[in-house]
Design an enzyme around this catalytic site. Structure first.
Site, PDB file in Angstrom:
ATOM      1  N   CYS A   1      63.574  25.141  44.483  1.00  4.91           N
ATOM      2  CA  CYS A   1      63.425  26.209  43.418  1.00  4.91           C
ATOM      3  C   CYS A   1      63.040  27.429  44.100  1.00  4.91           C
ATOM      4  O   CYS A   1      62.172  27.585  44.991  1.00  4.91           O
ATOM      5  CB  CYS A   1      62.217  25.897  42.530  1.00  4.91           C
TER       6      CYS A   1
ATOM      7  N   CYS B   1      45.459  37.674  31.015  1.00  7.43           N
ATOM      8  CA  CYS B   1      46.933  37.090  31.152  1.00  7.43           C
ATOM      9  C   CYS B   1      47.617  37.282  29.729  1.00  7.43           C
ATOM     10  O   CYS B   1      48.792  36.689  29.772  1.00  7.43           O
ATOM     11  CB  CYS B   1      46.790  35.549  31.579  1.00  7.43           C
TER      12      CYS B   1
ATOM     13  N   CYS C   1      62.206  30.227  34.563  1.00  5.74           N
ATOM     14  CA  CYS C   1      62.210  31.612  34.651  1.00  5.74           C
ATOM     15  C   CYS C   1      63.103  32.356  33.598  1.00  5.74           C
ATOM     16  O   CYS C   1      63.904  31.539  33.140  1.00  5.74           O
ATOM     17  CB  CYS C   1      62.777  32.193  35.933  1.00  5.74           C
TER      18      CYS C   1
ATOM     19  N   TYR D   1      33.527  33.575  32.317  1.00  4.36           N
ATOM     20  CA  TYR D   1      34.703  32.152  32.266  1.00  4.36           C
ATOM     21  C   TYR D   1      35.373  32.301  33.783  1.00  4.36           C
ATOM     22  O   TYR D   1      36.166  32.778  34.444  1.00  4.36           O
ATOM     23  CB  TYR D   1      36.019  32.831  31.619  1.00  4.36           C
TER      24      TYR D   1
ATOM     25  N   CYS E   1      69.001  31.606  41.759  1.00  7.50           N
ATOM     26  CA  CYS E   1      68.820  30.076  41.490  1.00  7.50           C
ATOM     27  C   CYS E   1      70.387  29.672  40.932  1.00  7.50           C
ATOM     28  O   CYS E   1      70.729  30.346  39.886  1.00  7.50           O
ATOM     29  CB  CYS E   1      67.837  29.952  40.581  1.00  7.50           C
TER      30      CYS E   1
ATOM     31  N   GLN F   1      44.843  31.013  40.780  1.00  3.29           N
ATOM     32  CA  GLN F   1      46.023  31.895  40.377  1.00  3.29           C
ATOM     33  C   GLN F   1      47.177  31.543  41.355  1.00  3.29           C
ATOM     34  O   GLN F   1      46.945  31.171  42.400  1.00  3.29           O
ATOM     35  CB  GLN F   1      45.860  33.189  40.594  1.00  3.29           C
TER      36      GLN F   1
ATOM     37  N   GLU G   1      30.949  29.360  32.894  1.00  5.24           N
ATOM     38  CA  GLU G   1      32.127  28.518  32.906  1.00  5.24           C
ATOM     39  C   GLU G   1      31.714  27.263  31.783  1.00  5.24           C
ATOM     40  O   GLU G   1      30.802  26.635  32.006  1.00  5.24           O
ATOM     41  CB  GLU G   1      32.494  28.164  34.012  1.00  5.24           C
TER      42      GLU G   1
ATOM     43  N   ASP H   1      37.229  37.218  32.051  1.00 11.14           N
ATOM     44  CA  ASP H   1      38.590  36.672  32.670  1.00 11.14           C
ATOM     45  C   ASP H   1      38.858  35.616  31.607  1.00 11.14           C
ATOM     46  O   ASP H   1      39.024  34.571  32.239  1.00 11.14           O
ATOM     47  CB  ASP H   1      38.535  36.089  34.022  1.00 11.14           C
TER      48      ASP H   1
ATOM     49  N   CYS I   1      67.975  26.716  33.273  1.00 12.88           N
ATOM     50  CA  CYS I   1      66.419  26.444  33.497  1.00 12.88           C
ATOM     51  C   CYS I   1      65.548  27.289  32.749  1.00 12.88           C
ATOM     52  O   CYS I   1      65.888  28.287  32.566  1.00 12.88           O
ATOM     53  CB  CYS I   1      66.101  26.366  35.052  1.00 12.88           C
TER      54      CYS I   1
END
Length: 460
Positions: A164, A410, A85, A317, A76, A288, A338, A383, A82
């Site tokens: 991008c 995550c 990332c 979840y 990039c 995701q 949920e 999750d 930026c």
């Protein structure tokens, strides 16, 4: 000597040995840790100390004295500015090593596990062009041009993008051209400091397998003159675009989406094929961002569980049923929990659409619903969001004692914290941890941990 050098503004030499979970390079100076952005393990650097504490410091890169073999040229042109990332300058194999180390270190330091069973990181074919969803803040330049992109590192200064390298390449024409259309329409751009203006964010979403796309403008209010005409023009111009929506967010907040979305033209959802099932996904649905790697992680979960068709499984979840529905095809009964009612509505619709009738969904917080299931599950799939499980969820699991627990996370620090609570009294054993790279070119790593109830408990 150390105390004289260890102060703000001093320049020191540091060799980079690791990468932190925030993306910074990590080095040591006389037993003290130094965090330096934009560096790579193997770099020998001159850095300037900018935030000095007794045992660690943050620093800025002044000069690279010796380049790491893992340092590459970014794909990039604005990678050095930026904030989207952190790791475009790092060879992908080095990224994978760093992410596995993140998981191991968290399990050891926070979880107290000795030599945790962490597999190599699960990867898909591509480390670029993978994102199926992007949401760009919109701003106006000093010369009056509409801009969209990511914020510069550590600031709210927008870096304007027309393409991008980490997003699905099919977004690129829309990113460049929609900004021009907004400009021609004369729509006002939101100013967060004054809380004035209309357009806040530009959102794009694609079904990787179907190619169907959604375009969403996040606006302060609905009064966007000519949006119906413009939405129809976009549908005609882009054959893959199936829906244009507005989402209203009138609050002073950093949250992107508000609670209400209106479809202006086309349909309010796109179709995606995941694990052989067809899902309907709305503009603000959680799904995701790397479809293929998410599917690969699901395959690991399916293989590890090896369900025989008689099990009762709880998916806590569960969202729109992304993991729930494929697992339901292999279990006797599945219950999805949920808190978001709109996600449950989508989950029910997706189950019906795919002819899956052995799954039920309960709306409500997991910590409230899990203790009141009325049944003892064989398997519980967790999750949770980044904050991890609530204390009462862990307590309930220890009371219910399901034979197996799968914990998809995550954020590895909260994963390690919760696994410690589940395993510390010997009720469960951690048998495997599978990291997965859902966010190449960034420091984020996903992981699935597999717990088995101890044999002593099984025999009781």
């Amino acid at each position: 000597m150390t105390n004289n050098v260890w102060r703000q503004g001093e320049v020191i030499e540091v060799e980079i040995s690791d990468l932190s979970d925030t993306g910074d390079g990590v080095g040591r100076f006389e037993q003290r840790v130094v965090f330096i952005p934009d560096t790579v393990p193997g770099d020998r650097t001159l850095v300037r100390l900018v935030n000095v504490k007794p045992k660690y410091a943050q620093a800025t890169l002044k000069e690279i004295l010796k380049r790491s073999p893992g340092r590459i040229r970014p794909n990039c042109i604005v990678a050095d500015k930026c904030g989207g990332c952190q790791w475009q300058h790092i060879d992908y194999n080095y990224q994978l090593i760093a992410k596995r180390n993140q998981v191991i270190q968290a399990l050891e330091r926070i979880g107290g596990f000795v030599d945790p069973p962490v597999d190599p990181v699960l990867v898909a074919d591509a480390s670029l062009g993978y994102r199926n969803k992007v949401t760009y803040p919109v701003s106006i330049s000093a010369t009056g041009q509409v801009q969209a992109g990511y914020y510069q590192k550590g600031s709210h200064q927008l870096i304007n993008l027309n393409q991008c390298p980490v997003q699905d390449s099919r977004f690129n024409p829309l990113l460049a051209e929609v900004k021009l259309d907004i400009q021609k329409r004369g729509w006002s751009i939101y100013n967060e400091r004054r809380h004035q203006g209309l357009i806040r964010h530009l959102g794009l979403r694609i079904g990787r397998r179907t190619g169907e796309m959604l375009l969403t403008l996040v606006v302060k209010d609905w009064k966007l003159s000519g949006i119906e005409t413009q939405a129809q023009e976009w549908l005609e111009r882009y054959p893959q675009l199936v829906g244009v929506s507005l989402n209203r967010n009138s609050d002073r907040t950093n949250a992107i989406f508000g609670s209400e979305t209106r479809c202006i033209a086309g349909v309010p959802y796109l179709r995606e094929i995941f694990a052989g099932l067809e899902f309907q996904i709305l503009p603000d649905t959680f799904f995701q961002v790397y479809t293929e790697t998410a599917e690969s992680l699901l395959q690991v979960i399916q293989s590890e569980l090896n369900l025989q068709g008689h099990e009762i499984l709880v998916d806590a979840y569960c969202g729109i049923g992304t993991l729930t529905l494929p697992l339901a095809k292999q279990a006797h009964q599945v219950i999805g929990l949920e808190v978001q009612s709109t996600a449950v509505q989508q989950a029910i619709l997706n189950a019906t659409h795919n002819g899956i009738n052995n799954v039920t969904f309960q709306i409500g917080a997991v910590e409230k619903n899990l203790p009141n299931l009325g049944t003892i599950p064989d398997v519980v799939l967790l999750d949770p969001p980044r904050k991890g499980c609530e204390a009462n969820v862990i307590k309930t699991l220890l009371d219910l004692k399901p034979s197996r627990i799968v914990y998809v996370s995550c954020k590895v620090s909260t994963l390690a914290r919760d696994l410690k609570l589940l395993c510390e009294h010997g009720l469960y054993t951690l048998t495997r941890v599978q990291p997965a790279d859902f966010f190449p070119q960034t420091a984020h790593v996903e992981a699935a941990a597999f717990l088995v109830r101890s044999s002593e408990e099984e025999s009781q």
